[in-house]
Design a protein around this motif. Structure first.
Motif, PDB file in Angstrom:
ATOM      1  N   THR A 283     -19.663   0.756  -2.654  1.00 13.86           N
ATOM      2  CA  THR A 283     -20.205   0.383  -1.338  1.00 13.86           C
ATOM      3  C   THR A 283     -19.055   0.184  -0.356  1.00 13.86           C
ATOM      4  O   THR A 283     -19.095   0.675   0.778  1.00 13.86           O
ATOM      5  CB  THR A 283     -21.036  -0.916  -1.446  1.00 13.86           C
ATOM      6  N   ALA A 284     -18.007  -0.527  -0.808  1.00 15.54           N
ATOM      7  CA  ALA A 284     -16.861  -0.781   0.073  1.00 15.54           C
ATOM      8  C   ALA A 284     -16.133   0.512   0.443  1.00 15.54           C
ATOM      9  O   ALA A 284     -15.555   0.612   1.524  1.00 15.54           O
ATOM     10  CB  ALA A 284     -15.895  -1.758  -0.596  1.00 15.54           C
ATOM     11  N   MET A 285     -16.201   1.509  -0.448  1.00 14.33           N
ATOM     12  CA  MET A 285     -15.559   2.806  -0.156  1.00 14.33           C
ATOM     13  C   MET A 285     -16.174   3.474   1.072  1.00 14.33           C
ATOM     14  O   MET A 285     -15.556   4.331   1.692  1.00 14.33           O
ATOM     15  CB  MET A 285     -15.715   3.770  -1.352  1.00 14.33           C
TER      16      MET A 285
ATOM     17  N   PRO B 285     -13.547   1.290  10.611  1.00 15.31           N
ATOM     18  CA  PRO B 285     -14.485   1.585   9.508  1.00 15.31           C
ATOM     19  C   PRO B 285     -15.330   2.804   9.886  1.00 15.31           C
ATOM     20  O   PRO B 285     -15.816   2.875  11.011  1.00 15.31           O
ATOM     21  CB  PRO B 285     -15.347   0.320   9.429  1.00 15.31           C
ATOM     22  N   GLN B 286     -15.446   3.737   8.967  1.00 13.79           N
ATOM     23  CA  GLN B 286     -16.124   4.988   9.338  1.00 13.79           C
ATOM     24  C   GLN B 286     -17.634   4.774   9.489  1.00 13.79           C
ATOM     25  O   GLN B 286     -18.207   3.871   8.864  1.00 13.79           O
ATOM     26  CB  GLN B 286     -15.834   6.075   8.308  1.00 13.79           C
TER      27      GLN B 286
ATOM     28  N   GLU C  24      -8.936   3.858   3.516  1.00 11.78           N
ATOM     29  CA  GLU C  24      -7.896   2.861   3.808  1.00 11.78           C
ATOM     30  C   GLU C  24      -8.464   1.445   3.753  1.00 11.78           C
ATOM     31  O   GLU C  24      -7.793   0.518   3.304  1.00 11.78           O
ATOM     32  CB  GLU C  24      -7.287   3.116   5.184  1.00 11.78           C
ATOM     33  N   HIS C  25      -9.696   1.290   4.245  1.00 17.13           N
ATOM     34  CA  HIS C  25     -10.313  -0.040   4.210  1.00 17.13           C
ATOM     35  C   HIS C  25     -10.549  -0.476   2.768  1.00 17.13           C
ATOM     36  O   HIS C  25     -10.329  -1.635   2.420  1.00 17.13           O
ATOM     37  CB  HIS C  25     -11.622  -0.039   5.001  1.00 17.13           C
TER      38      HIS C  25
ATOM     39  N   HIS D 184      -3.091  -4.833  -6.438  1.00 14.35           N
ATOM     40  CA  HIS D 184      -4.398  -5.477  -6.284  1.00 14.35           C
ATOM     41  C   HIS D 184      -4.275  -7.002  -6.262  1.00 14.35           C
ATOM     42  O   HIS D 184      -5.022  -7.686  -5.581  1.00 14.35           O
ATOM     43  CB  HIS D 184      -5.388  -4.999  -7.359  1.00 14.35           C
TER      44      HIS D 184
ATOM     45  N   TYR E 207      -5.349  -6.921   5.015  1.00 13.49           N
ATOM     46  CA  TYR E 207      -4.736  -5.830   5.784  1.00 13.49           C
ATOM     47  C   TYR E 207      -5.815  -5.054   6.514  1.00 13.49           C
ATOM     48  O   TYR E 207      -6.774  -4.581   5.894  1.00 13.49           O
ATOM     49  CB  TYR E 207      -3.951  -4.913   4.833  1.00 13.49           C
TER      50      TYR E 207
ATOM     51  N   ALA F  19     -16.648   2.315   3.895  1.00 14.33           N
ATOM     52  CA  ALA F  19     -15.944   1.979   5.143  1.00 14.33           C
ATOM     53  C   ALA F  19     -14.784   2.940   5.368  1.00 14.33           C
ATOM     54  O   ALA F  19     -14.265   3.026   6.469  1.00 14.33           O
ATOM     55  CB  ALA F  19     -15.431   0.551   5.100  1.00 14.33           C
ATOM     56  N   GLY F  20     -14.404   3.658   4.338  1.00 13.55           N
ATOM     57  CA  GLY F  20     -13.273   4.577   4.427  1.00 13.55           C
ATOM     58  C   GLY F  20     -12.217   4.207   3.405  1.00 13.55           C
ATOM     59  O   GLY F  20     -12.145   3.074   2.930  1.00 13.55           O
TER      60      GLY F  20
ATOM     61  N   PRO G 177      -6.421  -1.681   8.496  1.00 13.42           N
ATOM     62  CA  PRO G 177      -5.788  -0.422   8.887  1.00 13.42           C
ATOM     63  C   PRO G 177      -6.084  -0.073  10.345  1.00 13.42           C
ATOM     64  O   PRO G 177      -7.026  -0.605  10.932  1.00 13.42           O
ATOM     65  CB  PRO G 177      -6.409   0.604   7.937  1.00 13.42           C
TER      66      PRO G 177
ATOM     67  N   ARG H 270     -12.728 -13.140   3.869  1.00 13.39           N
ATOM     68  CA  ARG H 270     -11.968 -13.399   2.630  1.00 13.39           C
ATOM     69  C   ARG H 270     -10.957 -14.536   2.781  1.00 13.39           C
ATOM     70  O   ARG H 270     -10.395 -14.996   1.810  1.00 13.39           O
ATOM     71  CB  ARG H 270     -11.260 -12.108   2.190  1.00 13.39           C
TER      72      ARG H 270
ATOM     73  N   ALA I 267     -16.521  -6.707  -3.489  1.00 15.01           N
ATOM     74  CA  ALA I 267     -15.557  -5.787  -4.111  1.00 15.01           C
ATOM     75  C   ALA I 267     -14.202  -6.462  -4.274  1.00 15.01           C
ATOM     76  O   ALA I 267     -13.452  -6.147  -5.197  1.00 15.01           O
ATOM     77  CB  ALA I 267     -15.413  -4.524  -3.265  1.00 15.01           C
TER      78      ALA I 267
ATOM     79  N   ALA J 132      -8.895   0.575   0.095  1.00 19.22           N
ATOM     80  CA  ALA J 132      -7.591   0.312  -0.536  1.00 19.22           C
ATOM     81  C   ALA J 132      -7.065  -1.060  -0.117  1.00 19.22           C
ATOM     82  O   ALA J 132      -6.434  -1.765  -0.913  1.00 19.22           O
ATOM     83  CB  ALA J 132      -6.600   1.400  -0.162  1.00 19.22           C
ATOM     84  N   SER J 133      -7.356  -1.455   1.126  1.00 20.14           N
ATOM     85  CA  SER J 133      -6.845  -2.739   1.611  1.00 20.14           C
ATOM     86  C   SER J 133      -7.510  -3.926   0.900  1.00 20.14           C
ATOM     87  O   SER J 133      -7.026  -5.050   0.976  1.00 20.14           O
ATOM     88  CB  SER J 133      -7.048  -2.863   3.123  1.00 20.14           C
ATOM     89  N   LEU J 134      -8.633  -3.664   0.218  1.00 22.73           N
ATOM     90  CA  LEU J 134      -9.294  -4.736  -0.549  1.00 22.73           C
ATOM     91  C   LEU J 134      -8.740  -4.825  -1.972  1.00 22.73           C
ATOM     92  O   LEU J 134      -9.189  -5.645  -2.767  1.00 22.73           O
ATOM     93  CB  LEU J 134     -10.803  -4.465  -0.635  1.00 22.73           C
ATOM     94  N   GLY J 135      -7.816  -3.935  -2.281  1.00 21.71           N
ATOM     95  CA  GLY J 135      -7.261  -3.918  -3.628  1.00 21.71           C
ATOM     96  C   GLY J 135      -8.032  -2.998  -4.561  1.00 21.71           C
ATOM     97  O   GLY J 135      -7.836  -3.036  -5.770  1.00 21.71           O
ATOM     98  N   ILE J 136      -8.911  -2.160  -3.987  1.00 24.31           N
ATOM     99  CA  ILE J 136      -9.658  -1.211  -4.823  1.00 24.31           C
ATOM    100  C   ILE J 136      -8.732  -0.030  -5.129  1.00 24.31           C
ATOM    101  O   ILE J 136      -8.201   0.587  -4.200  1.00 24.31           O
ATOM    102  CB  ILE J 136     -10.924  -0.705  -4.092  1.00 24.31           C
TER     103      ILE J 136
ATOM    104  N   TRP K 168     -20.371  -2.369  -6.037  1.00 23.80           N
ATOM    105  CA  TRP K 168     -19.782  -2.996  -4.836  1.00 23.80           C
ATOM    106  C   TRP K 168     -18.548  -2.256  -4.367  1.00 23.80           C
ATOM    107  O   TRP K 168     -18.304  -2.116  -3.176  1.00 23.80           O
ATOM    108  CB  TRP K 168     -19.447  -4.462  -5.102  1.00 23.80           C
ATOM    109  N   ARG K 169     -17.743  -1.800  -5.338  1.00 25.79           N
ATOM    110  CA  ARG K 169     -16.520  -1.083  -4.960  1.00 25.79           C
ATOM    111  C   ARG K 169     -16.873   0.237  -4.281  1.00 25.79           C
ATOM    112  O   ARG K 169     -16.234   0.640  -3.311  1.00 25.79           O
ATOM    113  CB  ARG K 169     -15.644  -0.838  -6.186  1.00 25.79           C
TER     114      ARG K 169
ATOM    115  N   LEU L 182      -3.010  -7.952  -2.826  1.00 29.42           N
ATOM    116  CA  LEU L 182      -4.033  -7.806  -1.779  1.00 29.42           C
ATOM    117  C   LEU L 182      -5.103  -8.896  -1.846  1.00 29.42           C
ATOM    118  O   LEU L 182      -5.915  -9.007  -0.937  1.00 29.42           O
ATOM    119  CB  LEU L 182      -4.653  -6.408  -1.852  1.00 29.42           C
TER     120      LEU L 182
ATOM    121  N   LEU M  41     -21.826  -4.225   4.715  1.00 24.53           N
ATOM    122  CA  LEU M  41     -20.451  -3.749   4.580  1.00 24.53           C
ATOM    123  C   LEU M  41     -19.511  -4.944   4.406  1.00 24.53           C
ATOM    124  O   LEU M  41     -18.611  -4.931   3.562  1.00 24.53           O
ATOM    125  CB  LEU M  41     -20.043  -2.928   5.807  1.00 24.53           C
TER     126      LEU M  41
ATOM    127  N   LEU N 206       0.813  -1.222   0.000  1.00 26.14           N
ATOM    128  CA  LEU N 206       0.000   0.000   0.000  1.00 26.14           C
ATOM    129  C   LEU N 206       0.845   1.269   0.000  1.00 26.14           C
ATOM    130  O   LEU N 206       0.312   2.360  -0.187  1.00 26.14           O
ATOM    131  CB  LEU N 206      -0.957  -0.005   1.205  1.00 26.14           C
TER     132      LEU N 206
END
Lengths: 268, 345
Positions: free
Chosen positions: B229-231, A90-91, B236-237, A76, A84, B233-234, A86, A156, A107, B239-243, B226-227, A79, A100, A56
């Motif tokens: 939707t995953a955004m 989660p916000q 960093e989360h 990608h 990973y 979470a924030g 962080p 996952r 995703a 990005a950690s999925l490979g998005i 879906w991508r 990953l 989620l 990252l």
């Protein structure tokens, strides 16, 4: 150990732009089924190490996981094999905890089938989230949001878990539960989990190995109880401390006092 | 089968029904808009005329097929485009206040329209229907391109994109003020009217272009559901999925800009729809982007269609510019929505 299995990280240099944070990190091979603690004082480079391994942030390194050279894979691709977490939770959002977790799995390329639903149900149950699955993330406490973040990763089933302070928002019980569960699952599934922690007692109690970072370098690496010594505690944390056994035989860190350093605040 | 999975499937089914209901509400608003107008035109004649054009008198044909139907359809399409544009922006910029308006895209369209009007292309003839939309579209795309270039140079972080958008908003407003200062009285009046937003400039060609853009872009946008939707979470989360979060943000900016550019170049500066549509959708459909994205388009279309009806109903015998209605109704609606979201959480 055989070079075909496990994690091997050598010659790792990483940082942010021109600022180098980690210099020439060489780790001994980590066997499948290991739970590894990354320890160190503030600004020692713990999150940087995890992000560098996850791909990252830009890093120079040779990272081999089982039979694949991860450092040569695009981010990608890398990953897909790595989970990973962080440091940030989660916000809050109006997404339901379940969607989620489902959304992250979709995703990340997992198909939405019965198997995925079973996995989600099992992870939710394991993390005590089944009652909160259909509640919006914004309504969950910080600790529960952290567990949802972990659930996103566990669903996952990655080969390598990199968890940045996964217990920072958890209560004492869930700190113990999580580490114990991680230890069980890494052994059962032959995965590797590297966990950045501030609580040395958790590391002593649950982790097989510890990597101790100080000012961007690897200070020590080995079985947890062997590397957390008074000398290492002095050098990495600037404290006078020792590890003793409690009446139940568990190793416990006892802090005597901080050492005087140039940055120690003056006494009141 | 799992209990949480079953519960979630129930929620998904309910959202699907709600989405169908929202689409039915858009169709109902569209029909009401078509049937509403200052001329005496009976409802049964309107309905009959929609299916049997030849049954109408020549005047009725013009009213229904050349005025009311294109205008009502433009309100629906512009509302859908702005809603969809705002929904993407709010997600990828992680900012509930993001919209084509707050990023300066609407202001850029106004610069283009003002240039066309002051340049003399507004005075009747084909130029009025070509040059104003063309220049406002070009200016909106140029503004979006500027934001994209700056965002790429500075790493495409959400706060940078929002900051560039705000700076662009003020820059475009200053340019419009300058053009207005230099404009002759009749051109100034035209520019001011354009900034109020109106669907009276509707035509079948404009509706066709906007419908085609929506038909092409909506499936493309939904591929990222879906991508996106995953955004939520924030960063960093996700990005950690490979998005690839920065690339996804840039792609969404391009799509949102295209939709907003087409919408405002055809209907003028219409505020709040790009902001209110996504908030309304979030309240009804949640943030699963499979529903949130089409829901935002439906909400935008519904609100603008209702605003079009209100613009005809508020002052008997007159049609107010729709932008005035959306701005007047938008503020209390937005405050109510934010209050409801706050109460819910």
């Amino acid at each position: 150990m055989s070079l075909e299995k496990g994690l091997r990280i050598t010659a790792l240099h990483a940082g942010y732009g021109a600022r180098r944070v980690l210099e020439n990190i060489d780790m001994p091979p980590i066997a499948p089924g290991s739970l590894v603690a990354v320890l160190g004082a503030n600004a020692a480079g713990k999150p940087t190490l995890l992000k560098a391994v996850a791909g990252l942030i830009p890093a120079q390194a040779r990272i081999r996981l089982h039979d694949r050279e991860l450092s040569q894979l695009p981010s990608h691709e890398r990953l897909r094999r790595i989970g990973y977490l962080p440091q940030v939770l989660p916000q809050p959002s109006s997404l339901l905890a379940y969607e989620l977790i489902l959304g992250s799995a979709r995703a990340a390329g997992l198909a939405h089938d019965e198997e995925l639903e079973k996995r989600i149900a099992s992870v939710l149950c394991g993390l005590g989230l089944q009652e909160l699955a259909l509640r919006p993330v914004a309504e969950l406490s910080g600790g529960k949001r952290q567990l949802v973040g972990l659930a996103q990763i566990f669903v996952r089933r990655p080969e390598l878990l990199l968890l940045d302070e996964p217990t920072s928002a958890l209560d004492l019980r869930w700190q113990m539960e999580l580490l114990a569960s991680l230890r069980r699952s890494t052994r059962e599934h032959e995965t590797i989990a590297i966990v950045a922690l501030h609580d040395l007692n958790l590391a002593l109690r649950h982790c097989d190995l510890a990597l101790i970072l100080a000012e961007g370098s690897l200070l020590a690496c080995g079985p947890t109880a062997e590397v957390i010594t008074p000398e290492i505690l002095r050098r990495a944390w600037h404290i006078e401390a020792r590890v003793e056994r409690c009446s139940l035989g568990h190793p416990v860190l006892l802090i005597d006092h901080p050492l005087q350093t140039d940055t120690t605040p003056p006494a009141a | 089968m799992t209990a949480s999975g079953d519960g979630y499937r129930g929620i998904v089914k309910r959202r699907f029904v709600l989405l169908l209901a929202a689409l039915a509400a858009v169709v109902a608003a569209l029909m009401l808009d078509v049937g509403w107008g200052p001329s005496a035109f009976a409802w049964q004649d309107v309905l009959r005329g929609l299916f049997d054009r030849e049954s109408l008198t020549a005047a009725q044909k013009v009213i229904l097929w050349d005025i009311r139907l294109p205008q009502a359809l433009l309100a629906v399409l512009v509302g859908a485009a702005l809603g969809l544009s705002g929904a993407q922006l709010q997600t990828v910029l992680n900012n509930p206040l993001a919209s084509p308006c707050s990023l300066g895209l609407t202001a850029a369209a106004t610069v283009g329209a003002a240039l066309a009007i002051i340049g003399g292309w507004h005075a009747g003839g084909p130029g009025q229907h070509v040059m104003i939309p063309l220049l406002s579209f070009a200016c909106t795309l140029a503004a979006a391109w500027l934001i994209l270039v700056l965002a790429r140079l500075f790493g495409a972080r959400p706060e940078m994109v929002v900051l560039f958008g705000i700076a662009l908003f003020f820059l475009c407003n200053a340019l419009v003020a300058l053009l207005q200062y230099l404009a002759a009285a009749d051109a100034l009046q035209q520019v001011v009217f354009w900034t109020m937003g109106s669907v009276t400039r509707a035509s079948w060609i404009k509706n066709g272009i906007l419908a085609a853009a929506l038909a092409l872009l909506l499936p493309w946008i939904l591929r990222d559901a879906w991508r996106l939707t995953a955004m939520r979470a924030g960063e960093e989360h996700a990005a950690s999925l490979g998005i690839p979060t920065e690339r996804l943000r840039l792609v969404c900016l391009v799509r949102a800009s295209l939709l907003a550019a087409l919408a405002v170049s055809f209907a003028g500066a219409i505020a709040f729809i790009g902001l209110v549509g996504p908030h309304l959708a979030r309240l009804v459909f949640g943030e699963d982007h499979r529903f949130y994205l089409p829901g935002s388009a439906a909400a935008g279309a519904l609100v603008l269609s209702l605003a079009a009806i209100a613009s005809k109903a508020l002052v008997p015998g007159a049609v107010l510019p729709i932008g005035i209605v959306t701005a007047l109704a938008g503020i209390p609606l937005l405050v109510t929505l934010l209050f409801m979201q706050r109460r819910r959480s």
